[in-house]
Design an enzyme around this catalytic site. Structure first.
Site: not given
Ligand code: GLU
Length: 420
Positions: A109
């Site tokens: 993240k």
């Molecule tokens: N931000 C989204 C999540 O928390 C998508 C992450 C992604 O597609 O890599 O799942």
């Protein structure tokens, strides 16, 4: 991290969730430690030229939590309350999320501490490009693939893809997902989180004694995940959307509201607040609203030991990451409320991100129908697997999802062995 209990550290919650399952499956101390530590973390401080000619230093993070099952995957969040511990928690949750839906990724993240609502498009572009440049040695289609998250979108991803590609000297669409379709984005990615959430709600309703058709729904948070989930439940499953909120407040109407009309009102005025014919309610009240289905789709730490007892919904579907604290899980389970945990309920986004990455790498693109059918298969299969573990082990769905996920990650760690 703004919420009713914003002082709670989400990474402590994430580690607690690992411990609960590690105890249950009898995981030894060393492996447990592996799962409770991020593999790598990068913090960058970088200047950005603002529109008035001054410079401002921003701080951003990118955490790669675990890559035993494949390249790291996870979004980038722009928010004033981003902290390193929040990003660590979100990266851990991505690891378990990719494992629950069984896509070949680890978890990561990113976050930048900023207030995007008070930045111009030019400032956002310069900040995004500089952050992308600062983390560029750390990301890539085979290493770590960012995507949108809170207050970032397909335009943000286009800037990151372009910045990374400029540094390489050729276009690298697979470095990020959630791109505009014209740049190698996937059909259906924009609505995948909300659509995946609507699929698992449909599946869970079969076991939870809830009829989605004419059933009542309350949605906390009306961004990408919350608004799409509401639209799909309304359009395709005949649900009645009785309460909606965003960061400025909430609205309630017992007879239901057309979520598309609420979206149009928000696009015009900046908030759902003031929607004609609805009464005002607070973001705390929305959680306790009388509705069959509650969708927390905002930020962490919303359902706590304090308010869990007052929740009236029969299904809580977590479109947000980390909205429920572990102490609240126990209360909800005792009240026989079906919780669809974040790592399952919002996994549609990363699932279609995986499809997007696979399409980019092959240079071969799918139709919307193909994407949605594959997404539905993944979500139904994953819900069934979680429900089976929950039933067999007499545990709630979060613990069941963690059992599945952690076992998959542990298997990968064990099979690969510890280097050297
Ligand atoms: N931000 C989204 C999540 O928390 C998508 C992450 C992604 O597609 O890599 O799942």
């Amino acid at each position: 991290m703004a919420g009713t209990e914003s002082q709670i550290n989400p990474f402590e919650t994430a580690k607690q969730q690992v411990d609960i399952v590690a105890d249950l499956i009898g995981l030894d101390g060393g492996l447990r430690d592996v799962l409770k530590h991020p593999k790598r973390e990068l913090t960058v401080n970088f200047p950005v030229r603002m529109d008035d000619g001054t410079y401002r230093v921003y701080t951003g993070h990118r955490v790669q939590y675990n890559m035993a099952r494949g390249p790291c995957k996870g979004g980038i969040r722009y928010h004033p309350q981003v902290t390193l511990d929040e990003v660590r928690a979100l990266a851990a949750w991505m690891t378990w999320k990719c494992a629950v839906v069984n896509i070949p990724y680890g978890g990561a993240k990113g976050g930048v501490i900023c207030d995007p609502k008070h930045m111009s498009k030019g400032e956002l572009e310069r900040m995004t490009r500089r952050y992308a440049s600062e983390i560029s040695a750390f990301i890539g289609p085979e290493m770590d693939i960012p995507a949108p998250d809170v207050y970032t979108d397909s335009q943000t991803m286009a800037w990151i893809m372009d910045t990374y590609s400029m540094q390489k000297g050729y276009s690298v669409p697979g470095v990020v997902t959630g791109k505009p379709i014209s740049l190698g984005g996937s059909e259906g990615r924009g609505e995948a989180t909300g659509r995946g959430c609507a699929y698992v709600i449909r599946e869970a309703s079969k076991h939870a004694g809830v009829h989605v058709k004419n059933g009542t729904v309350a949605v906390q948070g009306f961004g990408n995940a919350g608004s799409v989930a509401a639209n799909i439940l309304y359009d395709e499953q005949g649900a009645k959307i009785v309460a909606i909120s965003d960061s400025k407040g909430g609205i309630y109407r017992a007879d239901g509201m057309n979520p598309h009309a609420v979206e149009a009102h928000k696009a015009k005025t900046g908030s759902v607040v003031g929607f004609p014919g609805a009464k005002a309610i607070s973001n705390e009240e929305i959680l306790e609203t009388k509705a069959d289905i509650l969708i927390p789709a905002a930020l962490e730490n919303q359902i706590t030991a304090k308010n869990a007892g007052k929740i009236q919904a029969k299904i809580v579907a977590e479109a947000a990451n980390g909205p429920t604290l572990p102490a609240a899980d126990t209360v909800l389970y005792e009240k026989k409320i079906t919780v669809l945990p974040d790592i399952l309920a919002n996994a549609g986004g990363v699932t279609v991100s995986y499809f997007e990455w696979a399409q980019d790498i092959q240079g071969f693109y799918w139709t919307l129908d193909e994407v949605n059918q594959r997404l539905e298969r993944v979500m139904v299969r994953s819900y069934d697997a979680v429900h089976k573990v929950a039933t067999e082990r007499h545990v709630h769905n979060r613990t069941a999802a963690y059992v599945l996920a952690i076992q998959r990650v542990v298997d990968a760690v064990k099979l690969r062995g510890i280097y050297p």
